[in-house]
Design an enzyme around this catalytic site. Structure first.
Site, mmCIF file in Angstrom:
data_model
loop_
_atom_site.group_PDB
_atom_site.id
_atom_site.type_symbol
_atom_site.label_atom_id
_atom_site.label_comp_id
_atom_site.label_asym_id
_atom_site.label_seq_id
_atom_site.Cartn_x
_atom_site.Cartn_y
_atom_site.Cartn_z
ATOM 1 N N LYS A 11 -9.780 -2.658 7.512
ATOM 2 C CA LYS A 11 -10.170 -2.982 9.078
ATOM 3 C C LYS A 11 -8.824 -3.135 9.579
ATOM 4 O O LYS A 11 -7.799 -3.389 9.234
ATOM 5 C CB LYS A 11 -10.826 -4.236 9.041
ATOM 6 C CG LYS A 11 -10.281 -5.463 8.454
ATOM 7 C CD LYS A 11 -9.663 -6.103 9.488
ATOM 8 C CE LYS A 11 -8.789 -7.561 8.914
ATOM 9 N NZ LYS A 11 -7.706 -7.892 9.264
ATOM 10 N N PRO A 96 -3.608 -1.554 1.835
ATOM 11 C CA PRO A 96 -2.350 -2.250 1.377
ATOM 12 C C PRO A 96 -2.552 -3.789 0.978
ATOM 13 O O PRO A 96 -3.495 -4.060 1.814
ATOM 14 C CB PRO A 96 -1.316 -2.056 2.540
ATOM 15 C CG PRO A 96 -2.305 -1.209 3.707
ATOM 16 C CD PRO A 96 -3.493 -0.644 3.003
ATOM 17 N N VAL A 97 -1.530 -4.091 0.178
ATOM 18 C CA VAL A 97 -1.984 -5.764 -0.315
ATOM 19 C C VAL A 97 -1.376 -6.358 0.498
ATOM 20 O O VAL A 97 -0.017 -6.439 0.839
ATOM 21 C CB VAL A 97 -1.429 -5.757 -1.893
ATOM 22 C CG1 VAL A 97 -1.747 -7.072 -2.236
ATOM 23 C CG2 VAL A 97 -2.566 -4.716 -2.856
ATOM 24 N N MET A 101 -4.955 -5.840 6.344
ATOM 25 C CA MET A 101 -6.105 -4.764 6.478
ATOM 26 C C MET A 101 -7.428 -5.277 5.670
ATOM 27 O O MET A 101 -8.319 -4.411 5.276
ATOM 28 C CB MET A 101 -5.701 -3.315 6.007
ATOM 29 C CG MET A 101 -4.656 -3.048 7.187
ATOM 30 S SD MET A 101 -4.345 -1.340 6.840
ATOM 31 C CE MET A 101 -5.545 -0.401 8.066
ATOM 32 N N ALA A 102 -7.303 -6.564 5.338
ATOM 33 C CA ALA A 102 -8.501 -6.915 4.667
ATOM 34 C C ALA A 102 -8.669 -6.401 3.208
ATOM 35 O O ALA A 102 -9.996 -6.300 2.831
ATOM 36 C CB ALA A 102 -9.769 -6.986 5.371
ATOM 37 N N GLY A 103 -7.817 -5.912 2.452
ATOM 38 C CA GLY A 103 -7.990 -5.430 1.113
ATOM 39 C C GLY A 103 -8.755 -6.069 0.177
ATOM 40 O O GLY A 103 -9.450 -5.797 -0.490
ATOM 41 N N GLY A 104 -8.208 -7.261 -0.039
ATOM 42 C CA GLY A 104 -8.968 -8.491 -1.066
ATOM 43 C C GLY A 104 -10.542 -8.316 -0.749
ATOM 44 O O GLY A 104 -11.339 -8.355 -1.447
ATOM 45 N N SER A 105 -10.631 -8.768 0.822
ATOM 46 C CA SER A 105 -11.998 -8.859 1.212
ATOM 47 C C SER A 105 -12.760 -7.513 0.914
ATOM 48 O O SER A 105 -14.141 -7.548 0.598
ATOM 49 C CB SER A 105 -12.059 -9.061 2.754
ATOM 50 O OG SER A 105 -11.300 -10.163 2.967
ATOM 51 N N ALA A 106 -12.128 -6.440 1.089
ATOM 52 C CA ALA A 106 -12.855 -5.191 0.829
ATOM 53 C C ALA A 106 -13.241 -5.278 -0.654
ATOM 54 O O ALA A 106 -14.513 -4.738 -0.951
ATOM 55 C CB ALA A 106 -11.831 -4.018 1.120
ATOM 56 N N ASP A 138 -13.411 -12.686 6.287
ATOM 57 C CA ASP A 138 -13.376 -11.141 6.632
ATOM 58 C C ASP A 138 -14.467 -10.427 5.503
ATOM 59 O O ASP A 138 -14.648 -9.118 5.671
ATOM 60 C CB ASP A 138 -11.966 -10.641 6.339
ATOM 61 C CG ASP A 138 -11.027 -10.992 7.316
ATOM 62 O OD1 ASP A 138 -11.371 -11.639 8.195
ATOM 63 O OD2 ASP A 138 -9.770 -10.539 6.925
HETATM 64 P P1 ATP Z 1 -6.326 -10.121 5.592
HETATM 65 O O1 ATP Z 1 -6.433 -9.012 6.320
HETATM 66 O O2 ATP Z 1 -8.034 -10.506 5.110
HETATM 67 O O3 ATP Z 1 -5.938 -11.389 6.402
HETATM 68 P P2 ATP Z 1 -4.764 -9.019 3.842
HETATM 69 O O4 ATP Z 1 -5.138 -7.590 3.872
HETATM 70 O O5 ATP Z 1 -3.244 -9.379 4.810
HETATM 71 O O6 ATP Z 1 -5.820 -10.139 4.178
HETATM 72 P P3 ATP Z 1 -5.145 -8.915 1.092
HETATM 73 O O7 ATP Z 1 -4.879 -7.496 0.848
HETATM 74 O O8 ATP Z 1 -6.577 -9.446 1.223
HETATM 75 O O9 ATP Z 1 -4.476 -9.420 2.326
HETATM 76 O O10 ATP Z 1 -4.224 -9.865 0.099
HETATM 77 C C1 ATP Z 1 -4.153 -10.975 0.335
HETATM 78 C C2 ATP Z 1 -3.931 -11.784 -1.083
HETATM 79 O O11 ATP Z 1 -4.968 -11.877 -1.732
HETATM 80 C C3 ATP Z 1 -2.626 -11.000 -1.771
HETATM 81 O O12 ATP Z 1 -1.459 -11.398 -1.887
HETATM 82 C C4 ATP Z 1 -3.281 -10.997 -3.535
HETATM 83 O O13 ATP Z 1 -2.424 -11.887 -4.191
HETATM 84 C C5 ATP Z 1 -4.594 -11.767 -3.249
HETATM 85 N N1 ATP Z 1 -5.626 -10.775 -3.949
HETATM 86 C C6 ATP Z 1 -6.732 -11.269 -4.704
HETATM 87 N N2 ATP Z 1 -7.634 -10.121 -4.945
HETATM 88 C C7 ATP Z 1 -7.047 -9.304 -4.383
HETATM 89 C C8 ATP Z 1 -7.717 -7.842 -4.426
HETATM 90 N N3 ATP Z 1 -8.717 -7.429 -5.037
HETATM 91 N N4 ATP Z 1 -7.111 -7.020 -3.713
HETATM 92 C C9 ATP Z 1 -5.947 -7.461 -2.807
HETATM 93 N N5 ATP Z 1 -5.470 -8.734 -3.002
HETATM 94 C C10 ATP Z 1 -5.885 -9.593 -3.650
#
Ligand code: ATP
Length: 300
Positions: A11, A96-97, A101-106, A138
Site C-alpha cells: 500500500k 520492501p521490508v 508499504m505495509a509488507g508485514g501486514s500484507a 494496517d
Molecule cells: P508499515 O507501512 O505498516 O508501517 P513497513 O512496511 O514500514 O510497515 P514492514 O515491512 O511491515 O514495515 O516491517 C516492519 C518490521 O516487521 C520489519 O522490520 C520486520 O522485522 C518485521 N516483520 C515481521 N514479520 C514480517 C514479515 N512477514 N514481513 C516483513 N517484515 C516483518
C-alpha cells in the site's frame, strides 16, 4: 487441500494525517490507503506445526521466528477457530521490508486468507477483519485492498470509490525505517515547534480526485504528516523526491513512514520513463512502476 497460494499487495498512503499524541501512546489518524501492484505471495502447506520460510529480495531482513507477522496471523486464526492447526508458510517477498508499504501486514493478511482455506474453516470476511484488526492497524486494509480510509488508529476502515487506475513509481531505499521511530521523531519535531496539532480531517479535494480518477488533482493533494520526520531521519530522500518532480511526477511523497518514495505518474508510459530516469540519474538505485487500486489478499 494440501497447498494454498495467496497474493497480497503493498500500500501507499495518499493521505496520512496524524493527530495529537493520545494518552495511550497512539495517534488518531486519517489514513487513506491505496493498494498497489507490488505483491508478496504467501503459500500455506499442510503441516503438523506452524512454520515460516521467507524467500526473495528482502528475505534476510525478515524474522522467521514467532515475531513473523504471518506466523502470528496463523496462530491467531487457529486460536479463533479453537483448535490446534499446522501450516508451513512460504513467503515470496517483493514488498520492501520496513519500507512504509505495509509488507508485514500484507503477509499477515495473506496468511489469514491462506490458512482459512487450507484448514477448511470457511470463516467470513468479517471474522478475518476482526482478527486482522488485533494483529495490527494496517492488516485489515491488506485484506480488502482497493482504496479505503482508516480512522481511529487506522483500523476503522471505509472503502472509497475510485474513478480509474493511477500509475505510480516507487523508489526503494537501502535499509528500512522503523515506524515507531518515525512517529517518535514526528512527536519530537512537533514538541519543538510547540504549535497545537490539529485534529486530522479527510481532505475533500483528495476524495474528489480519487472519485473522478483525476491523477493531476490527486498528485497535488497527496499529504503525509510523517514526511518531515522521515526526511529528518533520512535527509538523502529529499533529493530523490525533487528528482521525481523534475521528471514530471504529478506528486511526490514519502510512502507512510518511509523510506520508500512514491511518485504519481501521468500514465503507464510516463511511469516507466520516470522509473528509468530515477535510476539513470542515480536518484534511486531501484525504482518500480506499479498501478492501483488493486484487490487485497486474493487466492490464486
Ligand atoms: P508499515 O507501512 O505498516 O508501517 P513497513 O512496511 O514500514 O510497515 P514492514 O515491512 O511491515 O514495515 O516491517 C516492519 C518490521 O516487521 C520489519 O522490520 C520486520 O522485522 C518485521 N516483520 C515481521 N514479520 C514480517 C514479515 N512477514 N514481513 C516483513 N517484515 C516483518
Amino acid at each position: 487441500m494440501s497447498s494454498v497460494t495467496v497474493r497480497v499487495p503493498a500500500k501507499v498512503n495518499v493521505q496520512l494525517s496524524v493527530g495529537p499524541l493520545r494518552e495511550d501512546g497512539y495517534h488518531d489518524l486519517v489514513n487513506v490507503f491505496h493498494a498497489v501492484s507490488i505483491f508478496d505471495e504467501v503459500v500455506a502447506k499442510e503441516s503438523e506445526s506452524i512454520t515460516v520460510q521467507v524467500n526473495g529480495k528482502w528475505s534476510d531482513q525478515v524474522p522467521t521466528d514467532d515475531c513473523n507477522l504471518a506466523i502470528r496471523a496463523a496462530r491467531a486464526l487457529a486460536k479463533h477457530a479453537g483448535r490446534t492447526y499446522g501450516a508451513d508458510l512460504i513467503i515470496q517477498k517483493e514488498i520492501p521490508v520496513a519500507g512504509g508499504m505495509a509488507g508485514g501486514s500484507a503477509d499477515a493478511a495473506g496468511a489469514l486468507v491462506a490458512c482459512n482455506e487450507l484448514w477448511g474453516l470457511g470463516l467470513p470476511m468479517e471474522d478475518l477483519m476482526e482478527i486482522a484488526g488485533d494483529l495490527g492497524s494496517d492488516v485489515p486494509f491488506s485484506l480488502i485492498g482497493g482504496t479505503a480510509v482508516g480512522t481511529g488508529r487506522g483500523e476503522q476502515l471505509s472503502e472509497l470509490p475510485t474513478g480509474g487506475t493511477f500509475h505510480w513509481v516507487f523508489a526503494l531505499a537501502d535499509g528500512g525505517l522503523s515506524t515507531a521511530t518515525v512517529y517518535a521523531e514526528c512527536d519530537r519535531l512537533r514538541a519543538a515547534l510547540g504549535a497545537e496539532v490539529p485534529w486530522p480531517m479527510l481532505d475533500d479535494s483528495l476524495m474528489e480526485a480519487l472519485g473522478t480518477g483525476d491523477a493531476y488533482a490527486l498528485g497535488s493533494h497527496l499529504t503525509n504528516d510523517l514526511q518531515a520526520a522521515a526526511l529528518n531521519l533520512r535527509p538523502e530522500l529529499a533529493p530523490t523526491l525533487d528528482s521525481g518532480r523534475q521528471h514530471g511526477a504529478l506528486g511526490a511523497i514519502v510512502s507512510g513512514s518511509g523510506p520508500t518514495c512514491a511518485f504519481l505518474a501521468i500514465d503507464a508510459t510516463h511511469a516507466r520513463d520516470l522509473a528509468q530516469s530515477l535510476t539513470a540519474t542515480g536518484a534511486a538505485h531501484t525504482a518500480v512502476a506499479a498501478h492501483g487500486p488493486v484487490h487485497g489478499a486474493t487466492l490464486v
